[in-house]
Design an enzyme around this catalytic site. Structure first.
Site, short mmCIF file in Angstrom:
data_model
loop_
_atom_site.label_atom_id
_atom_site.label_comp_id
_atom_site.label_asym_id
_atom_site.label_seq_id
_atom_site.Cartn_x
_atom_site.Cartn_y
_atom_site.Cartn_z
N HIS A 44 0.86 -1.18 0.00
CA HIS A 44 0.00 0.00 0.00
C HIS A 44 0.90 1.23 0.00
O HIS A 44 1.70 1.44 0.91
CB HIS A 44 -0.93 0.00 1.21
CG HIS A 44 -2.03 -1.01 1.10
ND1 HIS A 44 -2.55 -1.66 2.20
CD2 HIS A 44 -2.70 -1.49 0.02
CE1 HIS A 44 -3.51 -2.49 1.80
NE2 HIS A 44 -3.60 -2.40 0.48
N ARG A 71 -3.14 4.97 -2.12
CA ARG A 71 -3.05 3.62 -1.55
C ARG A 71 -2.76 2.55 -2.60
O ARG A 71 -1.96 1.64 -2.38
CB ARG A 71 -4.38 3.30 -0.85
CG ARG A 71 -4.58 1.84 -0.43
CD ARG A 71 -5.98 1.67 0.14
NE ARG A 71 -6.38 0.28 0.35
CZ ARG A 71 -6.29 -0.36 1.51
NH1 ARG A 71 -5.77 0.26 2.55
NH2 ARG A 71 -6.69 -1.60 1.63
#
Length: 534
Positions: free
Chosen positions: A297, A352
């Protein structure tokens, strides 16, 4: 203050006056007792322990209705109540079972270990109260008129109208059991505050200007320049580094310690950046192997920083390491999402996903930790491209996750550990994540996790919670650790959510890199010790 820029394409996104708030919520604790395996894969369902001499109450999503009740008119629950009944000894459990068996208009909504929440329609309330009072079973009425609760659960229409079409302005960052961390952009802050205050929901503003937190997360450039060593690489662990510094460090290690280290590209990202894996091995033919990855992420900067710190200890401080660490073959991918990581440095610090071009003309990216092929696309994964948990068009649709799959298919290493570092929340999580099940060897995974957490705490570190991710947090399918356990058959598979518990969230100041990394090193070494001595 710079103006707020909502467009992320091709520009640095400034997020001034955005806040992170921590909202107190009522979240049911995961049930800890374990039932007999009931699924074909012999997974163990996290469920209440059945009791003797009675039948376990049936858990229902909705109150039972006769077929004759089904009409085109809205069902009303005027006078219906929700009771919380003590459920912590055999007498009380029997009374609850008796209650459900005697009265049709009763349903169990939730069981949280020591109490049970029971829905009761108005006609049975007097008799049900008498039954429990005669059995001396304590209970509380927690909703005294369910229809009133239904009528007031939503904000007024005018507030809903104000909040509509603002999904991108609010996002959940973390759920820790009793509270949830919510990110809010400036345009919605006033309305969101009013909504929570009207609902009498307590909350704290834990970051009052996210752009300021981002601006001060790393030391100033001139300080970073002073901190960088002159050993042939730029890594310091006093600052967060760009991808070129991290990849340069891996190449430096391979060139400086060729008898110990080698670097290979296992594939390329969607934008063509290499996925570099460092192998650290003394060449022992009987060595077991551990996989470590970070940065899946993009916004979780502490993850690649921590993983490279562990690399530094394994290589440049090798003489100080225990023998069992030296007897492991380490395969380490510090940045599993290189495009997203660079995007967070150049454009949007809070990005993300990967950088998959838009599939709907508007929203980029796939959540790589929902793209692995074990129970792909089930709970906790979205099919909507604009969602932060968008799972992609199919399992392993993304070159970053596919490269990992193909690497393991080619590798002849004896993998016994699979460690994926994330942030934040301070959790040591093991499978399963796709649902509230645990694998048959969950007690061993729990034991190693708890022993590691105790060592981390004893060292002066933070407190880490341990448990199966689908139960301790929430189900999220398509995760890499589930795939490592379920598809590859690797025994010790963990996701580690690093610091902190919410005060800084994803914007963890660089001065916490080393202390966080030392905690992660303790955990990693505990897994290595278990593998080599097991």
């Amino acid at each position: 203050m710079l103006p707020l820029i909502l467009s992320a394409e091709g520009r640095a996104v400034k997020v001034n006056v955005i806040v992170l708030i921590c909202i107190v919520i009522a979240v049911n604790a995961p049930l800890s007792s374990v039932a007999t395996p009931t699924t074909p894969s012999a997974d163990i369902v996290i469920s209440p322990q059945p009791f003797e001499n009675s039948t376990e109450p049936e858990l229902l999503d909705n109150p039972r209705e006769d077929e004759s009740d089904a009409t085109d008119h809205p069902v009303k629950y005027t006078g219906a109540q929700l009771w919380r009944i003590s459920y912590d000894d055999q007498v009380r459990k029997n009374a609850v079972a008796d209650l459900q068996h005697k009265f049709k208009d009763v349903a169990m909504w939730n069981l949280n270990g020591t109490s049970v929440d029971m829905f009761l329609k108005k006609p049975v309330i007097a008799d049900a109260r008498k039954l429990l009072e005669n059995a001396k079973v304590p209970f509380d009425v927690i909703i005294d008129d369910l229809q009133h609760a239904i009528d007031t659960e939503n904000p007024p229409p005018e507030v809903i109208e104000q909040l509509q079409n603002r999904k991108e302005d609010v996002a959940m960052w973390n759920l820790n059991g009793t509270s949830v961390d919510m990110f809010l952009k400036k345009p919605v802050i006033a309305d969101a505050r009013k909504l929570l205050e009207n609902a009498k929901v307590p909350f704290d503003v834990i970051i009052d200007d996210l752009q300021h937190a981002i601006d001060t997360e790393n030391p100033p450039p001139e300080v970073i320049e002073q901190l960088q060593n002159r050993k042939g690489h730029r890594m310091t662990w006093s600052a967060y580094h760009r991808l070129s510094d991290i990849h340069g460090y891996l190449e430096y290690l391979a060139n400086t310690y060729p008898e110990l280290c080698s670097v290979q590209s296992i594939g390329n990202s969607i934008e063509g950046r290499p996925l570099l894996v460092l192998r650290i091995s003394n060449g022992g033919i009987n060595n077991k192997a551990v996989w470590i990855d970070g940065g899946i992420h993009a916004r979780e900067w502490i993850s690649p920083a921590t993983v490279t710190y562990i690399i530094d200890q394994l290589v440049e401080n090798r003489e100080d390491q225990p023998q069992y660490v030296k007897e492991i073959d380490w395969y380490i991918l510090p940045v599993a999402n290189p495009d997203g990581y660079e995007y967070t440095h150049l454009v949007d610090r809070l990005w993300r996903k990967n950088r998959r071009p838009s599939v709907n003309g508007r929203c980029h990216g796939v959540d790589l930790n929902r793209n692995f092929g074990y129970h792909w696309g089930e709970q906790g994964a979205s099919r909507q491209p604009c969602a932060e948990t968008f799972a992609g068009m199919s399992a392993f649709s993304e070159p970053e996750s596919l490269a990992q799959k193909q690497f393991f298919e080619r590798s002849g290493a004896n993998f016994q550990g699979y460690l994926s570092f994330h942030s934040y929340g301070q959790y040591i999580l093991y499978p399963w994540g796709y649902d509230r099940f645990v694998p048959p060897d969950h007690k061993e995974l729990e034991k190693v996790g708890r022993e590691a957490a105790a060592l981390m705490k004893q060292s002066g570190g933070a407190t880490y919670s341990v448990g199966p991710s689908g139960s301790l947090l929430y189900p999220a399918s398509g995760g890499s650790d589930d795939w490592g356990k379920g598809s590859l058959g690797i025994k010790y598979c963990y996701t580690i959510e690093l610091r902190d518990s919410g005060r800084s969230g994803f914007i963890l100041p660089a001065n916490q890199i080393i202390v966080t990394s030392k905690e992660a090193q303790i955990f990693t070494y505990k897994v290595a010790e278990t593998i080599t001595r097991g």
